[in-house]
Design a protein around this motif. Sequence first.
Motif, mmCIF file in Angstrom:
data_model
loop_
_atom_site.group_PDB
_atom_site.id
_atom_site.type_symbol
_atom_site.label_atom_id
_atom_site.label_comp_id
_atom_site.label_asym_id
_atom_site.label_seq_id
_atom_site.Cartn_x
_atom_site.Cartn_y
_atom_site.Cartn_z
ATOM 1 N N LYS A 131 1.754 -50.363 -16.035
ATOM 2 C CA LYS A 131 3.148 -50.102 -16.373
ATOM 3 C C LYS A 131 4.089 -50.747 -15.368
ATOM 4 O O LYS A 131 5.221 -51.093 -15.687
ATOM 5 C CB LYS A 131 3.395 -48.589 -16.415
ATOM 6 N N ASP A 132 3.633 -50.886 -14.121
ATOM 7 C CA ASP A 132 4.467 -51.475 -13.079
ATOM 8 C C ASP A 132 3.557 -52.093 -12.021
ATOM 9 O O ASP A 132 2.350 -51.847 -12.008
ATOM 10 C CB ASP A 132 5.365 -50.410 -12.450
ATOM 11 N N VAL A 133 4.152 -52.866 -11.117
ATOM 12 C CA VAL A 133 3.339 -53.534 -10.100
ATOM 13 C C VAL A 133 2.689 -52.554 -9.143
ATOM 14 O O VAL A 133 1.661 -52.865 -8.538
ATOM 15 C CB VAL A 133 4.166 -54.571 -9.310
ATOM 16 N N ASP A 134 3.248 -51.357 -8.984
ATOM 17 C CA ASP A 134 2.621 -50.377 -8.106
ATOM 18 C C ASP A 134 1.257 -49.945 -8.621
ATOM 19 O O ASP A 134 0.442 -49.410 -7.862
ATOM 20 C CB ASP A 134 3.520 -49.144 -7.924
ATOM 21 N N ASP A 135 0.994 -50.170 -9.888
ATOM 22 C CA ASP A 135 -0.323 -49.872 -10.436
ATOM 23 C C ASP A 135 -1.388 -50.801 -9.863
ATOM 24 O O ASP A 135 -2.584 -50.563 -10.035
ATOM 25 C CB ASP A 135 -0.317 -49.998 -11.965
ATOM 26 N N ARG A 136 -0.972 -51.873 -9.211
ATOM 27 C CA ARG A 136 -1.931 -52.813 -8.627
ATOM 28 C C ARG A 136 -2.333 -52.448 -7.207
ATOM 29 O O ARG A 136 -3.214 -53.092 -6.644
ATOM 30 C CB ARG A 136 -1.343 -54.222 -8.613
ATOM 31 N N LEU A 137 -1.671 -51.467 -6.618
ATOM 32 C CA LEU A 137 -1.981 -51.113 -5.240
ATOM 33 C C LEU A 137 -3.471 -50.819 -5.075
ATOM 34 O O LEU A 137 -4.031 -50.026 -5.811
ATOM 35 C CB LEU A 137 -1.154 -49.903 -4.799
ATOM 36 N N SER A 138 -4.087 -51.479 -4.123
ATOM 37 C CA SER A 138 -5.497 -51.369 -3.729
ATOM 38 C C SER A 138 -6.430 -52.270 -4.545
ATOM 39 O O SER A 138 -7.634 -52.295 -4.280
ATOM 40 C CB SER A 138 -6.009 -49.924 -3.743
ATOM 41 N N LYS A 139 -5.912 -53.021 -5.529
ATOM 42 C CA LYS A 139 -6.771 -53.971 -6.240
ATOM 43 C C LYS A 139 -7.320 -55.021 -5.277
ATOM 44 O O LYS A 139 -6.653 -55.402 -4.318
ATOM 45 C CB LYS A 139 -6.002 -54.684 -7.349
ATOM 46 N N GLU A 140 -8.535 -55.510 -5.563
ATOM 47 C CA GLU A 140 -9.155 -56.523 -4.704
ATOM 48 C C GLU A 140 -9.778 -57.636 -5.532
ATOM 49 O O GLU A 140 -10.312 -57.396 -6.617
ATOM 50 C CB GLU A 140 -10.262 -55.905 -3.855
ATOM 51 N N ILE A 141 -9.734 -58.836 -4.959
ATOM 52 C CA ILE A 141 -10.432 -59.969 -5.556
ATOM 53 C C ILE A 141 -10.931 -60.869 -4.433
ATOM 54 O O ILE A 141 -10.291 -60.961 -3.373
ATOM 55 C CB ILE A 141 -9.513 -60.759 -6.516
ATOM 56 N N GLY A 142 -12.091 -61.475 -4.622
ATOM 57 C CA GLY A 142 -12.623 -62.340 -3.576
ATOM 58 C C GLY A 142 -13.888 -63.051 -4.000
ATOM 59 O O GLY A 142 -14.249 -63.059 -5.183
ATOM 60 N N VAL A 228 -1.620 -54.529 -1.144
ATOM 61 C CA VAL A 228 -1.168 -53.290 -0.496
ATOM 62 C C VAL A 228 0.341 -53.052 -0.602
ATOM 63 O O VAL A 228 0.800 -51.928 -0.399
ATOM 64 C CB VAL A 228 -1.583 -53.241 1.005
ATOM 65 N N GLU A 229 1.127 -54.088 -0.927
ATOM 66 C CA GLU A 229 2.576 -53.890 -1.052
ATOM 67 C C GLU A 229 3.190 -55.092 -1.748
ATOM 68 O O GLU A 229 2.692 -56.215 -1.621
ATOM 69 C CB GLU A 229 3.212 -53.720 0.335
ATOM 70 N N SER A 230 4.286 -54.878 -2.479
ATOM 71 C CA SER A 230 4.954 -56.004 -3.134
ATOM 72 C C SER A 230 6.425 -55.704 -3.392
ATOM 73 O O SER A 230 6.813 -54.546 -3.536
ATOM 74 C CB SER A 230 4.259 -56.352 -4.462
ATOM 75 N N LYS A 231 7.218 -56.778 -3.460
ATOM 76 C CA LYS A 231 8.624 -56.704 -3.839
ATOM 77 C C LYS A 231 8.884 -57.780 -4.880
ATOM 78 O O LYS A 231 8.608 -58.955 -4.652
ATOM 79 C CB LYS A 231 9.534 -56.905 -2.627
ATOM 80 N N LYS A 232 9.408 -57.364 -6.027
ATOM 81 C CA LYS A 232 9.662 -58.297 -7.116
ATOM 82 C C LYS A 232 10.795 -59.263 -6.777
ATOM 83 O O LYS A 232 11.736 -58.903 -6.071
ATOM 84 C CB LYS A 232 10.045 -57.541 -8.383
ATOM 85 N N SER A 252 -17.591 -64.532 -7.993
ATOM 86 C CA SER A 252 -16.368 -63.847 -7.565
ATOM 87 C C SER A 252 -16.524 -62.351 -7.821
ATOM 88 O O SER A 252 -17.296 -61.924 -8.685
ATOM 89 C CB SER A 252 -15.142 -64.377 -8.314
ATOM 90 N N PHE A 253 -15.781 -61.549 -7.048
ATOM 91 C CA PHE A 253 -15.811 -60.095 -7.174
ATOM 92 C C PHE A 253 -14.410 -59.577 -7.448
ATOM 93 O O PHE A 253 -13.418 -60.140 -6.992
ATOM 94 C CB PHE A 253 -16.343 -59.444 -5.892
ATOM 95 N N PHE A 254 -14.353 -58.471 -8.183
ATOM 96 C CA PHE A 254 -13.063 -57.853 -8.483
ATOM 97 C C PHE A 254 -13.260 -56.355 -8.660
ATOM 98 O O PHE A 254 -14.281 -55.902 -9.173
ATOM 99 C CB PHE A 254 -12.482 -58.441 -9.777
ATOM 100 N N ARG A 255 -12.273 -55.576 -8.189
ATOM 101 C CA ARG A 255 -12.244 -54.159 -8.555
ATOM 102 C C ARG A 255 -10.796 -53.714 -8.706
ATOM 103 O O ARG A 255 -9.903 -54.172 -8.017
ATOM 104 C CB ARG A 255 -13.000 -53.286 -7.576
ATOM 105 N N GLU A 256 -10.610 -52.789 -9.652
ATOM 106 C CA GLU A 256 -9.273 -52.352 -10.038
ATOM 107 C C GLU A 256 -8.602 -51.491 -8.977
ATOM 108 O O GLU A 256 -7.391 -51.579 -8.776
ATOM 109 C CB GLU A 256 -9.339 -51.559 -11.347
ATOM 110 N N LYS A 257 -9.380 -50.638 -8.309
ATOM 111 C CA LYS A 257 -8.816 -49.677 -7.376
ATOM 112 C C LYS A 257 -9.750 -49.490 -6.183
ATOM 113 O O LYS A 257 -10.943 -49.784 -6.256
ATOM 114 C CB LYS A 257 -8.609 -48.307 -8.052
ATOM 115 N N ALA A 258 -9.175 -48.958 -5.080
ATOM 116 C CA ALA A 258 -10.009 -48.583 -3.947
ATOM 117 C C ALA A 258 -11.064 -47.583 -4.397
ATOM 118 O O ALA A 258 -10.792 -46.705 -5.216
ATOM 119 C CB ALA A 258 -9.143 -47.968 -2.842
#
Length: 278
Positions: A131-142, A228-232, A252-258
């Motif tokens: 719904k918003d970018v804060d929903d991405r907090l803690s996502k990881e990719i590598g 961990v943080e963002s500003k539009k 590659s690895f990905f996870r949605e949340k911590a």
Amino acid sequence: MLITLNSYSQEKIIKGVIKDAESKFFLQYANIGISNKNIGTVSNFDGKFSLKLNESINENDLVTFSYVGYQTKTVAISNLNLVNNEIELIPEKRQLEEVVVKFKKSKPKILGRNSKGLGLIHTNFYTYEEKDVDDRLSKEIGMKFKLQNDCKINDLNFNITTNEFSSLKFRLNIYQIENGFPTELIVEKDIIFEIKDEFKGWFYLDLKPYDILLEKQRENIAITIQWVESKKANEKSKYFSISTAMSITETSFFREKAMDKWTKSGQGLSFYLNAICR
């Protein structure tokens, strides 16, 4: 008001703050999540957090709070309030021996994929459920890296193809890989970096100040970046992506949340390390 429901028919939010148990200082960007439930976030600059729960959660589920250099803490949902939780983490009392590493015979080496490819494929942090970018907090990719020598890491580089943010902050994580997936953190340093002003192209992160030594005996490691943080840049901002290519030799690895499960795919992100190896 304590949470006493067995399950959630609608979204609930647990709010609070994370502190150092001794100094009482706020802990920025601490990880908060419920293992394997796709529920997670990070605390903000002031140590505050908002953890969104859904109908899959019940009062017996455990929320894990973790931060580099501190003892991990788990608390049952039933023992948390909806608001004003104060979580205190205890610093780990470990005296690390000083290690001096000298490479008598060393050479520069590139680990990973240092090409953009055709620029037709991108890996995006955005998904349609958000719904918003804060929903991405803690996502990881590598990416997965295979170590054939002992290497000191100079820098990380990755190619940004889309960026609609005036500021983005990420944490760099380095994990041991076991049974094909990332497990424990192997670098006990909190490495936070910022990408400013909708920057696109090759982003360079200097890692020399952190003295990161990766030993070949580990064989396989994963290096990820965690949101961990963002500003539009504007109200419609939502996209941030890295160029990638399909690959049969890279992972590659990905996870949605911590604390969530990792997924992996045969992709080669434009994501590489400059190192000095022996």
